[in-house]
Structures are given as structure tokens and as C-alpha cells.
Design a protein around this motif. Sequence first.
Motif, PDB file in Angstrom:
ATOM      1  N   ILE A 108      13.263  -1.324  -9.849  1.00 49.97           N
ATOM      2  CA  ILE A 108      12.024  -0.794  -9.261  1.00 49.97           C
ATOM      3  C   ILE A 108      11.347  -1.932  -8.506  1.00 49.97           C
ATOM      4  CG2 ILE A 108       9.782   0.260  -9.686  1.00 49.97           C
ATOM      5  CD1 ILE A 108      10.908   1.466 -12.231  1.00 49.97           C
ATOM      6  N   LEU A 109      10.995  -1.690  -7.246  1.00 53.38           N
ATOM      7  CA  LEU A 109      10.281  -2.663  -6.429  1.00 53.38           C
ATOM      8  C   LEU A 109       8.862  -2.166  -6.234  1.00 53.38           C
ATOM      9  CD1 LEU A 109      10.236  -5.237  -4.700  1.00 53.38           C
ATOM     10  CD2 LEU A 109      11.006  -3.841  -2.766  1.00 53.38           C
ATOM     11  N   ASP A 110       7.900  -2.886  -6.789  1.00 50.58           N
ATOM     12  CA  ASP A 110       6.492  -2.495  -6.667  1.00 50.58           C
ATOM     13  C   ASP A 110       6.003  -2.749  -5.251  1.00 50.58           C
ATOM     14  OD1 ASP A 110       3.360  -3.259  -7.007  1.00 50.58           O
ATOM     15  OD2 ASP A 110       4.008  -1.821  -8.549  1.00 50.58           O
ATOM     16  N   PRO A 111       5.154  -1.864  -4.700  1.00 53.91           N
ATOM     17  CA  PRO A 111       4.656  -2.080  -3.323  1.00 53.91           C
ATOM     18  C   PRO A 111       3.916  -3.396  -3.144  1.00 53.91           C
ATOM     19  CG  PRO A 111       4.220   0.165  -4.050  1.00 53.91           C
ATOM     20  CD  PRO A 111       4.712  -0.579  -5.246  1.00 53.91           C
ATOM     21  N   HIS A 112       3.281  -3.881  -4.218  1.00 54.56           N
ATOM     22  CA  HIS A 112       2.519  -5.129  -4.114  1.00 54.56           C
ATOM     23  C   HIS A 112       3.370  -6.357  -4.409  1.00 54.56           C
ATOM     24  CE1 HIS A 112      -1.044  -2.609  -3.859  1.00 54.56           C
ATOM     25  NE2 HIS A 112      -0.672  -1.985  -4.985  1.00 54.56           N
ATOM     26  N   GLU A 113       4.637  -6.158  -4.740  1.00 57.88           N
ATOM     27  CA  GLU A 113       5.522  -7.272  -5.061  1.00 57.88           C
ATOM     28  C   GLU A 113       6.051  -7.901  -3.783  1.00 57.88           C
ATOM     29  OE1 GLU A 113       9.421  -8.098  -7.949  1.00 57.88           O
ATOM     30  OE2 GLU A 113       8.580  -6.083  -7.690  1.00 57.88           O
ATOM     31  N   ASN A 114       6.316  -9.204  -3.838  1.00 56.38           N
ATOM     32  CA  ASN A 114       6.854  -9.924  -2.693  1.00 56.38           C
ATOM     33  C   ASN A 114       8.303  -9.499  -2.465  1.00 56.38           C
ATOM     34  OD1 ASN A 114       7.913 -11.799  -0.857  1.00 56.38           O
ATOM     35  ND2 ASN A 114       6.492 -13.384  -1.540  1.00 56.38           N
TER      36      ASN A 114
ATOM     37  N   LEU B  34      13.940  -2.372   6.154  1.00 52.22           N
ATOM     38  CA  LEU B  34      13.907  -2.673   4.730  1.00 52.22           C
ATOM     39  C   LEU B  34      12.532  -3.185   4.309  1.00 52.22           C
ATOM     40  CD1 LEU B  34      16.633  -4.283   2.596  1.00 52.22           C
ATOM     41  CD2 LEU B  34      14.413  -5.405   2.646  1.00 52.22           C
ATOM     42  N   LEU B  35      11.903  -4.001   5.151  1.00 54.10           N
ATOM     43  CA  LEU B  35      10.599  -4.580   4.824  1.00 54.10           C
ATOM     44  C   LEU B  35       9.439  -3.684   5.231  1.00 54.10           C
ATOM     45  CD1 LEU B  35      11.301  -8.287   5.880  1.00 54.10           C
ATOM     46  CD2 LEU B  35      11.393  -7.285   3.578  1.00 54.10           C
ATOM     47  N   GLY B  36       9.722  -2.536   5.857  1.00 51.91           N
ATOM     48  CA  GLY B  36       8.660  -1.619   6.228  1.00 51.91           C
ATOM     49  C   GLY B  36       7.936  -1.982   7.498  1.00 51.91           C
ATOM     50  N   ARG B  37       8.511  -2.848   8.317  1.00 52.24           N
ATOM     51  CA  ARG B  37       7.852  -3.226   9.573  1.00 52.24           C
ATOM     52  C   ARG B  37       8.011  -2.155  10.639  1.00 52.24           C
ATOM     53  NH1 ARG B  37      10.465  -9.311   9.609  1.00 52.24           N
ATOM     54  NH2 ARG B  37       9.206 -10.196   7.889  1.00 52.24           N
ATOM     55  N   VAL B  38       9.114  -1.437  10.622  1.00 55.18           N
ATOM     56  CA  VAL B  38       9.336  -0.333  11.556  1.00 55.18           C
ATOM     57  C   VAL B  38       9.732   0.890  10.735  1.00 55.18           C
ATOM     58  CG1 VAL B  38      10.017  -1.831  13.464  1.00 55.18           C
ATOM     59  CG2 VAL B  38      11.758  -0.955  11.908  1.00 55.18           C
TER      60      VAL B  38
END
Length: 527
Positions: A161-167, A241-245
Motif C-alpha cells: 500500500i502506497l499512502d498518498p502522503h508518502e514519498n 507513475l508519479l501522478g504528474r500527467v
Amino acid sequence: MAIWCPRLSVDRWRLSQGLEIGEGADADPTVLISDTAHGPRIEAANHAGYSAGARHGMMLADARALCPQIKSAAADPAGDFALLEKLALWAQRWGPWSALDPPDGLLVDITAAAHLFGGEVRLLGDVTAAFAKRRLAVRPAIAPTAGAAWALAHFGAHHAILDPHENAHRRLGDLPVAALRLDQDVLIVLNRLGLKHLGDLANIAAGAADRTEAAARDALHRRFRNRQSPSANPLIRLDQLLGRVPEPLLPVVPQQMPLVQRRLMEPLRHRSLLDQVLADLAKDMERVLEGRGEGARRLELGLWRVDGEVIVRRLELAAATREAAHITRLFSDRLENIDAGFGIETVRLRASWAEPLELSQADVEQSAERHGTSLAACIDRLSVRLGADAVRRPVPHASHLPERAQVWQAPLDPEPAPSQLSAQGAFEFHARPLKLLEKSEKIAVLYASPDGYPQRFRWRGKVHEVVRVEGPERIAPEWWRARSGTRLRDYYRIEDAEGRRYWIYRQGLAGDGRGALPDWFLQGLSA
């Protein structure tokens, strides 16, 4: 949420054999293969097969060199994709929509839905338990983006699980660059450049104050700037992957099949009552299809008997229709030998294949269909009575040779697309006769010179005097099919003294070096 089924093909094959994991034939090294030009190639392998050295993409001969005891079975990509589609619809129990991630994965939108299952951890546990009941191996993962969830499902820890606030850089930096869903040739280039982990690529893509790293970033941009496909551009994949696009996904929409049924108060045992129920169902189906703007191409009639046996009758139509009378008439021929047993308690009619059919003003064809005399209705009735293989129809074929200009196919098969016949129109320089012989017949022709017009010919024991001649029309052989020594054809349209017209051709030219004197053939008759 990304759901990866790492052994989807093997699990489906194992379930089709009725085997549990490690039981019976599944304990033996087994691979699923597909035929290629170079021989059978491995598409998947069970646990024993992987332990024996079999890998995806390996030739079966190489795998048997490592383990001669390896067994093989035919792979079924179409069946695997159909199962994946069903799983995508079933997975909507965890989110409002889902998308396919071929060949063995799913993506589910669980935005604001995890709390319904007690949190994300319990949601992943519920997914694993639900797939375990279906006896399918699964690796789920949750992340803010589809790319990150896919990377964790394939290369992260179990139930990651990757939290939205996690780096994200720190959490995903140790994953291999294959986690970006790139083509194999792109992965080879990145490995040659020394970019083996996401952290290496992310540092270069983000840039730095150091002049060396800035130059490396510019070189990476120049190398992949012309690749617009996301799977061929690591920079686009990294930004997704990083949500930039944004990454557009195509949700799976369930297709509801038109279905009508009757649950009877008393079981039916007489044919007349069954015909009445069938007529009522056909009218109900007509209203349903009209509301959807569709017409049925395939119908299935199911009859549930009191003893639990189900009788199914299927019907394929030559053209989309929703005429109740036509449907009733066709099914009535299929119900001649129905054994009702102790009675039929449920009758169901389903359109398993429907096509758009717009509402239109009644015309001659629709009027004829209501009276059962249209072409489509005639084909349907002949197919029902004689069988689909006994009825054929000619369709155009893209070939300039007259005997190959049309082929025969089943009446229910779709006609060739216009694009496939684009070359056909280019060859129609002259009108063709109304009737072509099944096979060209050799004739004896008298002519003034080897290259002159025919003056008299003998066909089927009778001599015909030629009074009018038009031609020649030269037709070359199909060079991509014929041998190099195939001779040219010169076609003539001729008329004899009795007014009958023929279509003949001379095969070959005198002195062309491809045989003796030319031969003459009669191929068609004109009005």
C-alpha cells in the motif's frame, strides 16, 4: 487498486482439468504452448514447469532439452481474455468501475470505497480471499496512481500500500525499471545506459544542479522525445507513475443481453400451449429490442422442465431483425421433437447477439419480411430446414480473374468489408457476361492468323459461325500465385449467326516462348 493474476493461464487450464494446486497432473511439469513459424513456443508454465527451467517465450524444444518429462497443452489466449473480462466485471464489487490490464491484470478505482471494507488493509485481504475461493493466485496493491499500483503489485511486497502522503521516490526507487510497463527494447536500452532502478531514472528526469546530471537528463529527453507511445517512453511512464500527467483508462462496461421469460403457473405438456408462450415471448423481445434500437442476430430459447433438465434451441439470423412473427415461425420448426417430460415450467428467450437496427419507415423489404418472403427470411427458413451448411451464397472477391471474382460462403457469414474489395473495382474495365461456366471449356477455333479474330468455333459438337467480334481484352495472370510460365489471356465477346453471344479467350500468344500454339476456351454466355 491493481490486481495481478501471475498464473492466470495456468490456473484457468488447471481449473478446466478439475485439479487443485499440486494435485495430479498439476504436480507434473507442464507448459502451455502456441504454434509459431519456428515451432511451439511456451506461453506459460505451472510451478513444476518453472522449477524444471521452462520460461515464457522459450521454445518447447529448448525446455525439453532441460527436462524431457515436460508435458504440453495448447494455450488459449482468447479464453484467458474472456475470463479476464468476467473478472473485471466481478471486481466491481470493490469499486465503482474497473479496467482491463491485459494479459493478466485488472485496475479497480477504489476512491472513497476502502472504508466500506474496514480500510485498505482489510480490502486487500478481502480481494485475496475472494480470488482464493475461485482458486486463482493473485497479488493486489493499492496506490494513488494506476502506474504505482501496477508497479507494487508486480514488483513490490505482498499486499503493498502506497499512502498518498508518502514519498513515492523513496518508496518506489528500489524497484526495477520494468515496473514502468515499458517495451522490451526500451528496457534493454535503459539497462545499457546503467538505469536499472526507478530511483536512477527519477533522479535524471528531475534534473540537478550538477552539470553532468543535467547533460544526462537532456540526453535522455533527446533519445525518447519522438516516442509518443507511453510504453516506449520511460519519461511519460514515470510521470504517470508519479501522478504528474493523467493516465486515461477505459472502464469495462457490462453488456446486458436482452432477455424475456415466462414462469408458468402450471407445467406445459402440449405443443399448442408452448407455441402460444413462444409467440408472447417473441412479442416481448420485439418491444425490448425496439426500445434499445437493436435487432437480434442470434437467439437462444431455453425450456426448463420440472425434473430440472434444460432444453436449449439456438437460432442464427441472416440479418438483424425484431419481427415477432418471423422469430416465432423460425423457432416453431426447432420445437418439433421437444420432449416435455412431466412438463415445462419456465421458458426463456435471450438475444445473445444483437446489432443496431434503427427505426425506419416501412418499405418493400420490411413488408416482404412480415409476409415471410424477404431474402433474409428466405435464408433463415432454408437454413432452419436444411441446415446452415446446405445453403450458400456468392460474394465478391478481390481478384481480376473471372473465375476468382466471386466465392461461395455460408449465408449467415458477414459479407467482406468494402476495403477488402477496393482492388476489385479497379479491374472492372469491361462488362462481364451474365453467366460464367463452372469451368472453362476448351473449344476449336478457326482464325485467319494466329493473332487474328476468331471466325468459326466448335463447342460441344456444334460449329458456330462468328458474325460479330469485340475485343481483345487482355488479362494477365496473378503473378503472386501463378507460376512464371503461366500464359496471358485475350478475351473476345462474339456473336454467332443465330444471335447467341459468347465470351471466349485465347490462352497464350504465338511465339511467346511459353508453350505451343495458343489454346481457346469458352468461359461465359451473354444475353
